[in-house]
Design an enzyme around this catalytic site. Structure first.
Site, PDB file in Angstrom:
ATOM      1  N   LYS A 253       1.019  -1.064   0.029  1.00 34.88           N
ATOM      2  CA  LYS A 253      -0.133   0.224   0.358  1.00 34.88           C
ATOM      3  C   LYS A 253       0.911   1.085   0.018  1.00 34.88           C
ATOM      4  O   LYS A 253       2.060   1.144   0.474  1.00 34.88           O
ATOM      5  CB  LYS A 253      -0.879   0.090   1.390  1.00 34.88           C
ATOM      6  CG  LYS A 253      -1.974   0.770   0.901  1.00 34.88           C
ATOM      7  CD  LYS A 253      -3.311  -0.052   0.479  1.00 34.88           C
ATOM      8  CE  LYS A 253      -4.418   1.018   0.278  1.00 34.88           C
ATOM      9  NZ  LYS A 253      -5.737   0.114   0.044  1.00 34.88           N
TER      10      LYS A 253
ATOM     11  N   GLY B 220     -24.628   4.142   1.081  1.00 37.98           N
ATOM     12  CA  GLY B 220     -23.552   4.584   0.086  1.00 37.98           C
ATOM     13  C   GLY B 220     -24.026   3.984  -1.405  1.00 37.98           C
ATOM     14  O   GLY B 220     -24.069   2.878  -1.481  1.00 37.98           O
TER      15      GLY B 220
ATOM     16  N   GLY C  52     -22.456   5.156  -4.093  1.00 37.25           N
ATOM     17  CA  GLY C  52     -21.242   5.449  -4.958  1.00 37.25           C
ATOM     18  C   GLY C  52     -21.042   4.401  -6.052  1.00 37.25           C
ATOM     19  O   GLY C  52     -21.915   3.542  -6.202  1.00 37.25           O
TER      20      GLY C  52
ATOM     21  N   VAL D  58     -19.555   1.577  -6.083  1.00 39.11           N
ATOM     22  CA  VAL D  58     -19.919  -0.238  -5.744  1.00 39.11           C
ATOM     23  C   VAL D  58     -21.281  -0.031  -5.051  1.00 39.11           C
ATOM     24  O   VAL D  58     -22.127  -0.931  -5.844  1.00 39.11           O
ATOM     25  CB  VAL D  58     -19.338  -0.588  -4.629  1.00 39.11           C
ATOM     26  CG1 VAL D  58     -19.498  -1.971  -4.398  1.00 39.11           C
ATOM     27  CG2 VAL D  58     -17.645  -0.541  -5.052  1.00 39.11           C
TER      28      VAL D  58
HETATM   29  P1  NAD Z   1     -17.565   5.847  -3.742  1.00 37.68           P
HETATM   30  O1  NAD Z   1     -16.752   7.127  -3.143  1.00 37.68           O
HETATM   31  O2  NAD Z   1     -17.721   5.886  -4.835  1.00 37.68           O
HETATM   32  O3  NAD Z   1     -18.858   5.751  -2.977  1.00 37.68           O
HETATM   33  C1  NAD Z   1     -19.234   6.269  -1.570  1.00 37.68           C
HETATM   34  C2  NAD Z   1     -20.534   6.716  -1.495  1.00 37.68           C
HETATM   35  O4  NAD Z   1     -20.866   6.828  -0.035  1.00 37.68           O
HETATM   36  C3  NAD Z   1     -20.469   8.078  -1.858  1.00 37.68           C
HETATM   37  O5  NAD Z   1     -21.729   8.152  -2.599  1.00 37.68           O
HETATM   38  C4  NAD Z   1     -20.697   9.070  -0.667  1.00 37.68           C
HETATM   39  O6  NAD Z   1     -21.405   9.853  -0.768  1.00 37.68           O
HETATM   40  C5  NAD Z   1     -21.418   8.080   0.269  1.00 37.68           C
HETATM   41  N1  NAD Z   1     -21.144   8.255   1.916  1.00 37.68           N
HETATM   42  C6  NAD Z   1     -19.987   8.734   2.123  1.00 37.68           C
HETATM   43  N2  NAD Z   1     -20.083   8.663   3.706  1.00 37.68           N
HETATM   44  C7  NAD Z   1     -21.339   8.084   3.890  1.00 37.68           C
HETATM   45  C8  NAD Z   1     -22.065   7.942   5.165  1.00 37.68           C
HETATM   46  N3  NAD Z   1     -21.746   8.319   6.242  1.00 37.68           N
HETATM   47  N4  NAD Z   1     -23.431   7.521   4.903  1.00 37.68           N
HETATM   48  C9  NAD Z   1     -23.885   7.150   3.730  1.00 37.68           C
HETATM   49  N5  NAD Z   1     -23.373   7.340   2.501  1.00 37.68           N
HETATM   50  C10 NAD Z   1     -21.953   7.985   2.612  1.00 37.68           C
HETATM   51  O7  NAD Z   1     -16.661   4.683  -3.135  1.00 37.68           O
HETATM   52  P2  NAD Z   1     -16.998   3.217  -3.663  1.00 37.68           P
HETATM   53  O8  NAD Z   1     -15.760   2.942  -4.701  1.00 37.68           O
HETATM   54  O9  NAD Z   1     -18.317   3.064  -3.979  1.00 37.68           O
HETATM   55  O10 NAD Z   1     -16.268   2.247  -2.438  1.00 37.68           O
HETATM   56  C11 NAD Z   1     -17.331   2.164  -1.451  1.00 37.68           C
HETATM   57  C12 NAD Z   1     -16.632   1.566  -0.106  1.00 37.68           C
HETATM   58  O11 NAD Z   1     -16.205  -0.087  -0.643  1.00 37.68           O
HETATM   59  C13 NAD Z   1     -15.520   2.020   0.413  1.00 37.68           C
HETATM   60  O12 NAD Z   1     -15.190   2.047   1.773  1.00 37.68           O
HETATM   61  C14 NAD Z   1     -14.358   1.291  -0.624  1.00 37.68           C
HETATM   62  O13 NAD Z   1     -12.955   1.450   0.265  1.00 37.68           O
HETATM   63  C15 NAD Z   1     -14.614   0.109  -0.600  1.00 37.68           C
HETATM   64  N6  NAD Z   1     -14.170  -0.774  -1.824  1.00 37.68           N
HETATM   65  C16 NAD Z   1     -14.509  -0.469  -2.921  1.00 37.68           C
HETATM   66  C17 NAD Z   1     -13.953  -0.853  -4.020  1.00 37.68           C
HETATM   67  C18 NAD Z   1     -14.072  -0.607  -5.315  1.00 37.68           C
HETATM   68  O14 NAD Z   1     -14.012  -1.615  -6.306  1.00 37.68           O
HETATM   69  N7  NAD Z   1     -14.459   0.516  -5.534  1.00 37.68           N
HETATM   70  C19 NAD Z   1     -13.164  -2.247  -3.891  1.00 37.68           C
HETATM   71  C20 NAD Z   1     -13.108  -2.601  -2.609  1.00 37.68           C
HETATM   72  C21 NAD Z   1     -13.674  -2.012  -1.378  1.00 37.68           C
END
Ligand code: NAD
Length: 350
Positions: free
Chosen positions: A78, A178, A180, A182
């Site tokens: 990392k 959330g 976003g 995923v």
């Molecule tokens: P993202 O930033 O695209 O989406 C996160 C969403 O959560 C946003 O819409 C944000 O407004 C919302 N949010 C933030 N705080 C919040 C809260 N307290 N309550 C409700 N909504 C809230 O992130 P992502 O890529 O969708 O990833 C989501 C999670 O999954 C993260 O923890 C990330 O580390 C983990 N993750 C993602 C991936 C990937 O492929 N993108 C892979 C493994 C793990």
């Protein structure tokens, strides 16, 4: 610019500094026993260098477990940059980080994490070939989120099977926190499977759009964990399972994509869920689809789709094994996951 630090728990740890661009950060290679250390680059306004170092050490160790759980020939690494991504990021700073990654000659592969965008990765790629998650190029894997969501969906079905005897999501009420990258894809899969959704996001517009697209009810972001539902899917922030929220959860199953869902002390939090009869699917196994997608790029897999599908199926089998073992031993799956993955690491390392 790269200063090696002595850290007994990790193979290689470096402080990265570049006075010209203001770059300050760390790169940690927890283990390369299974292959090159792989894991994302995070940019955050850490309170101190110590806090950034603690984060990179913890995250790189976690990547060793995540990569092994996904059956990948990759170790755990990392990188972090200290700074506000909105204010302190510049192309020159990113390229300085790229040069630091290049100096490790492929022992560490970087990718996108919090505070980074695909455009930032493209900037880093001007200095090093050891970047995954690019949108263009021979083996570019792009946005990992759809694959992450598919892995969470598969895990959720397994969890339901364990909890209720049926993996059928039709008519199941799933609360998604959330929406976003995923969370949105997960809602799409759940809606198509006939689930009844409750959605929440800090971004009110996004929540309203999801409610419309998936015929979902809306909840407040700080209350969604406590709504009456069969499944709670944390797809936003870490630490959402904590001393306050655990007693309030009404769902019997927690299955989501967020990293580090269990607040410290993690063992105790997992135990508290287990004591309440809530089945918690270990996050680093449930969300391993994203690293599988990136690994196809790192390993230069020519025919990526069948390879990714095969790895996703193997990830599902690993989750099944963890859940079976946890049920047989009367333990929390979080506890059993670490042990199962440590065994997988030993076997893979020969
Ligand atoms: P993202 O930033 O695209 O989406 C996160 C969403 O959560 C946003 O819409 C944000 O407004 C919302 N949010 C933030 N705080 C919040 C809260 N307290 N309550 C409700 N909504 C809230 O992130 P992502 O890529 O969708 O990833 C989501 C999670 O999954 C993260 O923890 C990330 O580390 C983990 N993750 C993602 C991936 C990937 O492929 N993108 C892979 C493994 C793990």
């Amino acid at each position: 610019m790269l200063t090696k630090l002595a850290v007994s728990t990790h193979e290689e740890v470096y402080r990265v500094a570049d006075a010209e661009t203001g770059l300050r950060g760390f790169i940690a290679l927890h283990s390369t026993r299974l292959g090159p250390a792989a894991g994302g680059l995070r940019m955050r306004a850490y309170d101190s260098e110590d806090a950034a170092l603690a984060d990179v050490l913890n995250l790189s160790r976690g990547m060793s477990y995540k990569n092994a759980a996904a059956g990948l020939p990759l170790g755990g690494g990392k990188a972090v940059i200290l700074g506000d991504p909105e204010r302190d990021k510049s192309p020159a700073l990113l390229r300085a980080m790229g040069r630091a990654v290049a100096r490790l000659e492929g022992r560490y592969w970087t990718a996108e994490d919090m505070g980074m965008t695909p455009a930032d990765m493209a900037e880093i790629a001007r200095e090093t070939a050891h970047v995954a998650g690019l949108e263009t190029g021979a083996h570019a894997s792009g946005d990992p989120s759809p694959v992450t969501a598919q892995g969470v969906f598969n895990a959720m079905r397994l969890g339901l099977q364990h909890r209720t005897g049926s993996a059928d999501l039709a008519g199941c009420r799933v609360a998604v926190q959330g929406l976003g990258h995923v969370g949105w894809h997960l809602c799409r899969l759940l809606h198509a499977a006939g689930a009844d959704l409750v959605v929440a996001d800090m971004n009110a517009g996004r929540a309203a759009r999801a409610a419309g697209a998936f015929d979902a009810a809306q909840a407040e972001p700080e209350e969604v964990h406590a709504v009456a539902a069969d499944v709670f899917a944390p797809c936003a922030i870490g630490g959402i399972l904590n001393a306050t929220t655990v007693p309030q959860i009404r769902a019997g199953l927690v299955a989501g994509a967020a990293n580090n869902q269990l607040a410290a002390p993690e063992r105790e939090t997992a135990q508290a869920l287990h004591a309440r009869g809530i089945l918690y699917l270990p996050d680093y196994v449930a969300n391993g689809g994203g690293i599988i997608n990136a690994a196809a790029e790192i390993l230069a897999i020519a025919d990526r789709q069948p390879w990714v599908a095969e790895k996703l199926a193997a990830l599902e089998s690993t989750m099944a094994r963890i859940l079976d073992r946890a049920a047989a031993e009367g333990l929390s799956p979080a506890e059993v996951a670490d042990r199962t993955v440590e065994e997988m690491m030993l076997k893979a390392a020969g």
